[in-house]
Write an enzyme that holds these catalytic residues in place. Sequence first.
Site, PDB file in Angstrom:
ATOM      1  N   LYS A 131       0.839  -1.200   0.000  1.00  0.00           N
ATOM      2  CA  LYS A 131       0.000   0.000   0.000  1.00  0.00           C
ATOM      3  C   LYS A 131       0.875   1.252   0.000  1.00  0.00           C
ATOM      4  O   LYS A 131       1.985   1.215   0.545  1.00  0.00           O
ATOM      5  CB  LYS A 131      -0.838   0.050   1.289  1.00  0.00           C
ATOM      6  CG  LYS A 131      -1.982  -0.925   1.363  1.00  0.00           C
ATOM      7  CD  LYS A 131      -2.720  -0.744   2.694  1.00  0.00           C
ATOM      8  CE  LYS A 131      -3.816  -1.761   2.876  1.00  0.00           C
ATOM      9  NZ  LYS A 131      -4.909  -1.663   1.913  1.00  0.00           N
TER      10      LYS A 131
ATOM     11  N   ARG B 179     -10.046 -11.726   2.226  1.00  0.00           N
ATOM     12  CA  ARG B 179     -10.882 -12.810   1.683  1.00  0.00           C
ATOM     13  C   ARG B 179     -10.186 -14.156   1.794  1.00  0.00           C
ATOM     14  O   ARG B 179     -10.836 -15.192   1.848  1.00  0.00           O
ATOM     15  CB  ARG B 179     -11.266 -12.467   0.232  1.00  0.00           C
ATOM     16  CG  ARG B 179     -10.123 -12.385  -0.721  1.00  0.00           C
ATOM     17  CD  ARG B 179     -10.491 -11.646  -2.013  1.00  0.00           C
ATOM     18  NE  ARG B 179     -10.666 -10.211  -1.801  1.00  0.00           N
ATOM     19  CZ  ARG B 179     -10.943  -9.333  -2.756  1.00  0.00           C
ATOM     20  NH1 ARG B 179     -11.095  -9.738  -4.010  1.00  0.00           N
ATOM     21  NH2 ARG B 179     -11.086  -8.059  -2.478  1.00  0.00           N
TER      22      ARG B 179
END
Length: 522
Positions: free
Chosen positions: A289, A363
């Site tokens: 990020k 996920r």
Amino acid sequence: MWPMTTITLRTGSPANTKVDVVVIGVAQKPSKSAKDASTELEVAPGGEAVAEAYGRKFVPLLRSFEFRGAANEVLRIPTNGLIKASQLVIVGLGTQADLDPEVIRRAVGVAARNVGNAASVALAMPAEEAQMMKAAVGGFLAGGYTYTAYKSKPKDSQISDLIVLSPLARNKEMIAALAETKQLNQAIMKARDWVNCPPNTLPPATFATQAQEWATTLQADSAQALVTTEVFDEADLGELGCGGILGVGQGSTQPPRLVKLTYAPDDAKAVLALVGKGITFDSGGLSIKPAGGMAAMKSDMAGAATVIAATHAIAQLGLPIKVVTFAPMAENMPSGTAIRPGDVLTMHNGKTVEISNTDAEGRLILADALSLATEEKPDLIIDVATLTGACIVALGEKIAGIFGDDSVLSRVKAAATVSGELFWPLPIPEDKRDEVTQDSRIADLLQHKFVRWGGSLYAAAFLEQFTDTTPWAHLDIAGPSFNTGGPWGQTPPGGTGFGVSTLVEVARALATKPPTGETDSV
Ligand code: BES
Ligand code: MN
Ligand code: ZN
């Protein structure tokens, strides 16, 4: 902040209650005259005696301070002996014709931050109904929360006595409701503390240990066995075939964990499975990020904190529901051992997943936990996760997205009308399902697609692959779990504890309206 506060229900007039501060609410009432667009001020039930003590000058006095009665507005004034308390805190309730509990919760939350250095506070708010009283007390406790664990000289609250004025103070239902509010509040504060905890001091193994220790602490205060805690380490996860949790965890020097909680009362009317994302820090991994995007990523374990806290609250309330909770915990870091885009992981249910973006890690850990949850044969599964930034883009930072089967979504929505938390349904479209299941050339499922739009929907479609036929809802709390701005209502900066009270209400409703057994699909 408040654990040292004694909370007492009492009848009696707020004008005669000996405390440092009395809190009353004032609402806006549209003016009767059609020509006059201004609003009139109306003291909310509970505070009438205070207004009477001031007499006809009360409203003009408020107006002289330019107090309009709007939500979030607050005014603290000396009482000059007009009532027993030395200071009066007036909170705005807005224009709501019927005061609903959330309005009270928010207003009293604001009041809690504006009582100065009071040692004793009386709430003179609407309290003729348990729901309203719970909202006032819950709002006060939640609104005054601060995280001081790492402040050398914390500004500690001086409040030793909170008096809750109610005409029904001796009513058994009210007394029980107050006890419930304290228990629920304790769970919400625990979730906040965990989310606020710096990520260097809360790696997965420590988070798991703390979950275990907290269970022991709560157990010590209770007569019957409440919640059992199991912690699975890397070796256990290997045996369980949890390739998602191990894959995400392998880039960090801090090994992953899976925490399983079980609350199984004899009179259980239904089985609820909870799953919560516990990424103790999300750097993005090799798909790293930018610095700004990483700033609040200690909060990426908020889902796990929420489901653990909610499980204990449900148990403490003695709700006749079996709850099985899975909290996968990992730190998502870039390193020579980290997973790569292009890797394939095999999940607990045997499905293979091609990785395309290591920043879509939530996920992956949820995939294992969801498939483990289905094996418990629950009536329904609810997962809670800070899953996608896209959900914040869609709904803003105060509203959580909900996805999944209608029967579970309607339970969450109904619970939210009691908790006051904000949820909005989002779809799992057929084309996203197709992409998840058809677009990997080499594995069963494709983890992520580099399309900008509908990222939350793709993520939900991915999770659905691990829920088997169990009725399921997914709560994307990326926005509301962590407040990056200033305090509002009962919500402090930082961890909010979002979701705990809604999950408790889901469990409460399940006890009275268990599922009929039919499964559904969207
Ligand atoms: N933990 C983040 C989601 C998030 C973002 C939570 C902002 C709270 C605030 C999640 O793991 C993530 O990185 N999601 C990516 C998904 C993308 C790579 C498909 C995102 O939202 O950009
Ligand atoms: Mn991520
Ligand atoms: Zn994440």
